[in-house]
Scaffold this motif. Structure first.
Motif, mmCIF file in Angstrom:
data_model
loop_
_atom_site.group_PDB
_atom_site.id
_atom_site.type_symbol
_atom_site.label_atom_id
_atom_site.label_comp_id
_atom_site.label_asym_id
_atom_site.label_seq_id
_atom_site.Cartn_x
_atom_site.Cartn_y
_atom_site.Cartn_z
ATOM 1 N N ARG A 1 0.818 -1.212 0.000
ATOM 2 C CA ARG A 1 0.000 0.000 0.000
ATOM 3 C C ARG A 1 0.853 1.265 0.000
ATOM 4 O O ARG A 1 0.454 2.300 -0.525
ATOM 5 N N THR A 2 2.047 1.164 0.590
ATOM 6 C CA THR A 2 2.914 2.333 0.688
ATOM 7 C C THR A 2 3.835 2.478 -0.513
ATOM 8 O O THR A 2 3.960 3.568 -1.083
ATOM 9 N N TYR A 3 4.482 1.383 -0.929
ATOM 10 C CA TYR A 3 5.608 1.503 -1.844
ATOM 11 C C TYR A 3 5.305 1.213 -3.318
ATOM 12 O O TYR A 3 6.021 1.713 -4.193
ATOM 13 N N LEU A 4 4.282 0.428 -3.613
ATOM 14 C CA LEU A 4 4.093 0.013 -4.999
ATOM 15 C C LEU A 4 3.662 1.170 -5.902
ATOM 16 O O LEU A 4 4.175 1.342 -7.004
ATOM 17 N N SER A 5 2.735 1.979 -5.429
ATOM 18 C CA SER A 5 2.251 3.093 -6.250
ATOM 19 C C SER A 5 3.358 4.092 -6.604
ATOM 20 O O SER A 5 3.529 4.442 -7.781
ATOM 21 N N GLY B 1 -3.994 2.501 -9.534
ATOM 22 C CA GLY B 1 -3.203 3.252 -8.560
ATOM 23 C C GLY B 1 -3.962 3.510 -7.269
ATOM 24 O O GLY B 1 -3.414 3.367 -6.171
ATOM 25 N N ILE B 2 -5.220 3.907 -7.401
ATOM 26 C CA ILE B 2 -6.040 4.149 -6.210
ATOM 27 C C ILE B 2 -6.349 2.835 -5.501
ATOM 28 O O ILE B 2 -6.346 2.759 -4.268
ATOM 29 N N TYR B 3 -6.573 1.784 -6.275
ATOM 30 C CA TYR B 3 -6.838 0.467 -5.682
ATOM 31 C C TYR B 3 -5.657 0.004 -4.824
ATOM 32 O O TYR B 3 -5.845 -0.569 -3.738
ATOM 33 N N LEU B 4 -4.435 0.244 -5.293
ATOM 34 C CA LEU B 4 -3.247 -0.176 -4.546
ATOM 35 C C LEU B 4 -3.205 0.436 -3.152
ATOM 36 O O LEU B 4 -2.854 -0.228 -2.176
ATOM 37 N N VAL B 5 -3.543 1.711 -3.069
ATOM 38 C CA VAL B 5 -3.412 2.436 -1.803
ATOM 39 C C VAL B 5 -4.659 2.295 -0.939
ATOM 40 O O VAL B 5 -4.567 2.110 0.269
ATOM 41 N N ALA B 6 -5.823 2.371 -1.579
ATOM 42 C CA ALA B 6 -7.088 2.383 -0.828
ATOM 43 C C ALA B 6 -7.656 0.993 -0.607
ATOM 44 O O ALA B 6 -8.507 0.801 0.265
ATOM 45 N N VAL C 1 8.976 10.234 -8.820
ATOM 46 C CA VAL C 1 7.718 9.849 -8.169
ATOM 47 C C VAL C 1 6.726 11.011 -8.190
ATOM 48 O O VAL C 1 7.076 12.157 -7.888
ATOM 49 N N ALA C 2 5.497 10.707 -8.560
ATOM 50 C CA ALA C 2 4.465 11.743 -8.653
ATOM 51 C C ALA C 2 4.020 12.207 -7.270
ATOM 52 O O ALA C 2 3.902 11.395 -6.339
ATOM 53 N N VAL C 3 3.766 13.503 -7.139
ATOM 54 C CA VAL C 3 3.284 14.054 -5.873
ATOM 55 C C VAL C 3 1.933 13.445 -5.498
ATOM 56 O O VAL C 3 1.616 13.297 -4.315
ATOM 57 N N THR C 4 1.146 13.041 -6.502
ATOM 58 C CA THR C 4 -0.160 12.436 -6.215
ATOM 59 C C THR C 4 -0.018 11.144 -5.402
ATOM 60 O O THR C 4 -0.941 10.780 -4.671
ATOM 61 N N SER C 5 1.119 10.463 -5.530
ATOM 62 C CA SER C 5 1.340 9.250 -4.726
ATOM 63 C C SER C 5 1.361 9.598 -3.246
ATOM 64 O O SER C 5 0.829 8.859 -2.407
ATOM 65 N N TYR C 6 1.977 10.742 -2.913
ATOM 66 C CA TYR C 6 1.987 11.198 -1.516
ATOM 67 C C TYR C 6 0.579 11.573 -1.056
ATOM 68 O O TYR C 6 0.169 11.224 0.060
ATOM 69 N N LEU C 7 -0.159 12.270 -1.909
ATOM 70 C CA LEU C 7 -1.514 12.697 -1.544
ATOM 71 C C LEU C 7 -2.412 11.498 -1.291
ATOM 72 O O LEU C 7 -3.223 11.496 -0.354
ATOM 73 N N LEU C 8 -2.284 10.461 -2.112
ATOM 74 C CA LEU C 8 -3.081 9.245 -1.917
ATOM 75 C C LEU C 8 -2.676 8.521 -0.635
ATOM 76 O O LEU C 8 -3.536 8.028 0.103
#
Length: 293
Positions: free
Chosen positions: A93-97, A139-144, A252-259
């Motif tokens: 959940r943390t690293y793959l995205s 991407g959202i599935y990975l984190v959420a 790395v995209a900033v959106t990864s941090y936001l998610l």
């Protein structure tokens, strides 16, 4: 010497604009990140995408081959890093995205425009659109831990891509007054994205730098190698080749941090990867550009 000057002329405006955003916030001036981001993603970037697709003069066969190559590259990248995360027992959940998704919008798009001109913009928009669709879903599935397919149909960028592709296919053109309006909106996208990137980096804080360093280096090496391999296998022409490799190598995209922050993953670790990989790109992307120009 000429190559070094060309590379400098391409990367300097990108990092200067990002530096302006970083300095602006560091000096204590106000910057409404949420408003600017929403404006850019709702109007400026979709306008840029639509006009770029509508006006592109890239042959249909080259565009189709590049699209398939982009999809394949992203799918293989996801598989490689999924296996890597499993083998090292890192938290998925943390690293793959952040390992999969690069900053193909804020950083990749301007670099491709400056490096390859209008043709590069057409290819870069295709790459951005594919990765955005991938990010909005997988991407959202990975984190959420859950899908967000409903979000896709509400994204102006998705509709701009689909309608732009339709206009490209049919050879249609919008009326001149509307085209001029959309071009003006699209011209705001690049400086807004770069300044916003600098602002976002300035506001990040992290204590997870040591692990972020080797993960960022790993991401760069894998992405460069895979991008070069896929571009070679698909026998892409020179501009398409360069865009694919360059977009694959974005940090790395900033959106990864936001998610990560939104869905309570380890946002501190992701912030470290965003910061380190972005700083690394200052040295790495000019080298990548020199190799693909």
């Amino acid at each position: 010497m000429n190559l070094l000057l060309t590379v400098f002329e391409i990367v300097a405006p990108v990092f200067i604009l990002a530096g302006i955003g970083f300095s602006w916030v560091s000096l204590g001036f106000e910057y409404r990140l949420q408003f600017v981001t929403r404006f850019a993603m709702t109007l400026a970037v979709p306008s840029l995408i639509f006009v770029a697709l509508m006006q592109t003069e890239i042959p249909g066969g080259d565009l189709s081959r590049f699209t398939v190559a982009t999809i394949v590259a992203n799918l293989v990248l996801a598989a490689v890093f999924w296996l890597f995360v499993r083998l090292l027992k890192l938290e998925q959940r943390t690293y793959l995205s952040p390992l999969i998704f690069g900053n193909t919008g804020n950083l990749g798009l301007p670099l491709c425009i400056f490096a390859f001109g209008q043709a590069g913009l057409g290819y870069a928009v295709i790459f951005l659109s594919v990765t955005a669709l991938f990010s909005f879903t997988y991407g959202i599935y990975l984190v959420a831990g859950k899908g967000a397919f409903g979000k896709v149909v509400r994204e102006p960028m998705v509709w701009a891509t689909l309608i732009g592709a339709l206009f490209l296919w049919r050879g249609w053109e919008t009326p001149v007054f509307l085209t001029n309006t959309l071009e003006l909106l699209g011209q705001m996208a690049v400086p807004m994205m770069l300044i916003t990137l600098g602002v976002a980096i300035a506001r990040l804080t992290t204590h997870s730098l040591s692990q972020a360093v080797w993960l960022s280096l790993l991401k760069l090496v894998v992405c460069f190698s895979l991008g070069w391999f896929v571009a070679t296998v698909f026998d892409l022409e020179s501009v398409a080749f360069g865009v694919l490799v360059l977009q694959m190598c974005t940090p790395v995209a900033v959106t990864s941090y936001l998610l990560a922050a939104r869905f309570e993953a380890d946002s501190d670790a992701v912030a470290g990867m965003v910061m380190v990989s972005t700083l690394l790109s200052v040295a790495a992307l000019p080298v990548v550009l020199a190799l693909v120009l």
